[in-house]
Design an enzyme around this catalytic site. Structure first.
Site, PDB file in Angstrom:
ATOM      1  N   THR A  39      33.807  45.147  39.954  1.00 30.78           N
ATOM      2  CA  THR A  39      35.044  44.537  40.458  1.00 30.78           C
ATOM      3  C   THR A  39      36.279  45.273  39.963  1.00 30.78           C
ATOM      4  OG1 THR A  39      33.988  42.395  40.668  1.00 30.78           O
ATOM      5  CG2 THR A  39      36.361  42.365  40.445  1.00 30.78           C
ATOM      6  N   SER A  52      27.139  45.704  39.245  1.00 30.62           N
ATOM      7  CA  SER A  52      26.243  45.678  38.082  1.00 30.62           C
ATOM      8  C   SER A  52      25.016  44.797  38.302  1.00 30.62           C
ATOM      9  CB  SER A  52      26.996  45.270  36.815  1.00 30.62           C
ATOM     10  OG  SER A  52      27.219  43.887  36.779  1.00 30.62           O
ATOM     11  N   THR A 108      31.081  43.004  35.763  1.00 39.34           N
ATOM     12  CA  THR A 108      30.940  42.057  34.656  1.00 39.34           C
ATOM     13  C   THR A 108      29.613  41.293  34.674  1.00 39.34           C
ATOM     14  OG1 THR A 108      32.070  40.360  35.953  1.00 39.34           O
ATOM     15  CG2 THR A 108      33.432  41.678  34.449  1.00 39.34           C
ATOM     16  N   ASP A 109      28.916  41.295  35.823  1.00 37.77           N
ATOM     17  CA  ASP A 109      27.747  40.415  35.935  1.00 37.77           C
ATOM     18  C   ASP A 109      26.659  40.719  34.908  1.00 37.77           C
ATOM     19  OD1 ASP A 109      28.993  39.081  37.949  1.00 37.77           O
ATOM     20  OD2 ASP A 109      27.740  39.843  39.578  1.00 37.77           O
TER      21      ASP A 109
HETATM   22  C1  SIN Z   1      29.585  43.309  39.311  1.00 36.37           C
HETATM   23  O1  SIN Z   1      29.088  42.864  38.295  1.00 36.37           O
HETATM   24  O2  SIN Z   1      29.460  44.483  39.665  1.00 36.37           O
HETATM   25  C2  SIN Z   1      30.379  42.421  40.220  1.00 36.37           C
HETATM   26  C3  SIN Z   1      31.161  41.398  39.508  1.00 36.37           C
HETATM   27  C4  SIN Z   1      32.216  41.933  38.604  1.00 36.37           C
HETATM   28  O3  SIN Z   1      32.396  43.102  38.385  1.00 36.37           O
HETATM   29  O4  SIN Z   1      32.947  41.078  38.053  1.00 36.37           O
END
Ligand code: SIN
Length: 337
Positions: free
Chosen positions: A19, A67, A100-101
């Site tokens: 993200t 991720s 973040t995932d």
């Molecule tokens: C991800 O993990 O790639 C998508 C969500 C994010 O980055 O917050």
């Protein structure tokens, strides 16, 4: 006049997507967007006016991947890229931008596997780069400032989010969409970023990086480890499927203090007899899974996860299985890392 030539503080920034590199069609859209669009260099561009002159950045694109699509091979790719850069470019610190995932899993893996005392900061964002109030640029600026700080040399891998600094072992994503999603429910943050200054309150206590026995140098794959989720009425199908799939370790995301239903116990007994390691963790989100508590681990042959969440226990077990197979030795890793 004697002129002193000062080498700049060099920070390597490795981009992988997520993200933080995401774009939406409207600046007010913070939920439906395309992740992994901008390059590492693009995400760094807005930071230029705010970076201290003595800091120089080296941007590298490793992947463009949400991720949720990371695998253990991605972790190895990143560990190898950082080790190579450490030798060739000799940066003073590293920043890894990612989604973040699964950020906490990458961070803990690198915390255990990297052989460097230099600061490594993993950073992401909850809102795409195009959002009116995007969190990515400030998180990234703080990550660079933290990676450039000699104060955190020897701290291993850290995560910085919403002005807080966390240790990789302890941090978790705790909210689907809030910019205050990252926290450490049991131990709190290790410090704060205050207008770019690092304010530390404590050190990570468990062994990591140069003080861990794990090395991924030359390693092309990790032992397969899977997670079994416990819930009322769960059958043993997932355990049997994982065994058929060639799993080497199973992490039980158990109810309460890592309790195991009789149905699951029967299937795990078979797994242990086949030489598969079984780790008891908890799906509750906090607390310590006590050895010989809800289950007599000594008699059953299982391992307790200490305070590691199921997803973090999987990271440690994958690395631990590269060195040892028997339960008491594996337990020692969970007691110390
Ligand atoms: C991800 O993990 O790639 C998508 C969500 C994010 O980055 O917050």
């Amino acid at each position: 006049m004697v002129e002193t030539l000062m080498r700049k503080t060099r920070i390597a920034v490795l981009g992988t997507g997520g993200t933080i590199a995401g774009e939406a069609s409207s600046a007010s859209d913070v939920l439906s967007y395309q992740d992994s669009q901008l390059s590492a260099a693009d995400t760094l561009a807005p930071l230029a006016p705010y970076l201290p002159r003595e800091v120089e950045l080296l941007a590298l694109q490793i992947s463009q991947l949400g991720s949720e699509n990371f695998s253990t091979d991605t972790w190895l790719l990143l560990a190898h890229a950082i080790s190579r850069l450490d030798q060739t470019e000799e940066p003073d610190g590293f920043v890894l931008t990612q989604g973040t995932d699964t950020l906490e899993e990458t961070a803990y893996f690198l915390h255990l596997a990297l052989k460097t005392a230099k600061p490594v900061v993993v950073v992401g964002a909850m809102r795409p780069a195009t959002a009116i109030s995007a969190d990515g640029p400030l998180n990234l600026l703080r990550a660079v400032q933290l990676a450039a700080s000699p104060q955190v040399r020897g701290f291993g891998v850290m995560v910085v989010a919403n002005e807080r600094i966390f240790s990789a072992r302890e941090v978790t994503k705790s909210h689907t969409s809030s910019i205050d999603s990252f926290c450490s429910p049991e131990f709190g943050c290790v410090g704060y970023m205050q207008n770019g200054d690092v304010k530390l309150h404590r050190m990570p206590s468990r062994h990591h990086t140069i003080n861990s026995p794990f090395s991924v140098s030359g390693l092309q794959s990790l032992p397969k480890v899977d997670i079994v989720y416990a819930y009322a009425g769960a059958g043993s199908e997932s355990i049997r499927a994982f065994l058929d799939g060639g799993t080497r370790g199973l992490v039980h995301a158990g109810t309460g203090n890592g309790s195991i239903s009789s149905v699951h116990q029967m299937a795990y007994r078979e797994a242990i007899l086949r030489g598969v390691a079984v780790v008891r963790s908890s799906r509750t989100g906090s607390g310590l899974v006590s050895r010989n508590g809800a289950v007599d681990d000594d008699a059953f042959g299982s391992i307790s996860s200490d305070t590691l969440s199921p997803q973090k226990a999987r990271v440690l077990l994958s690395l631990a299985l590269t060195l040892k197979q028997d339960a008491p030795e594996l337990q020692r890793y969970f007691d110390n890392y």
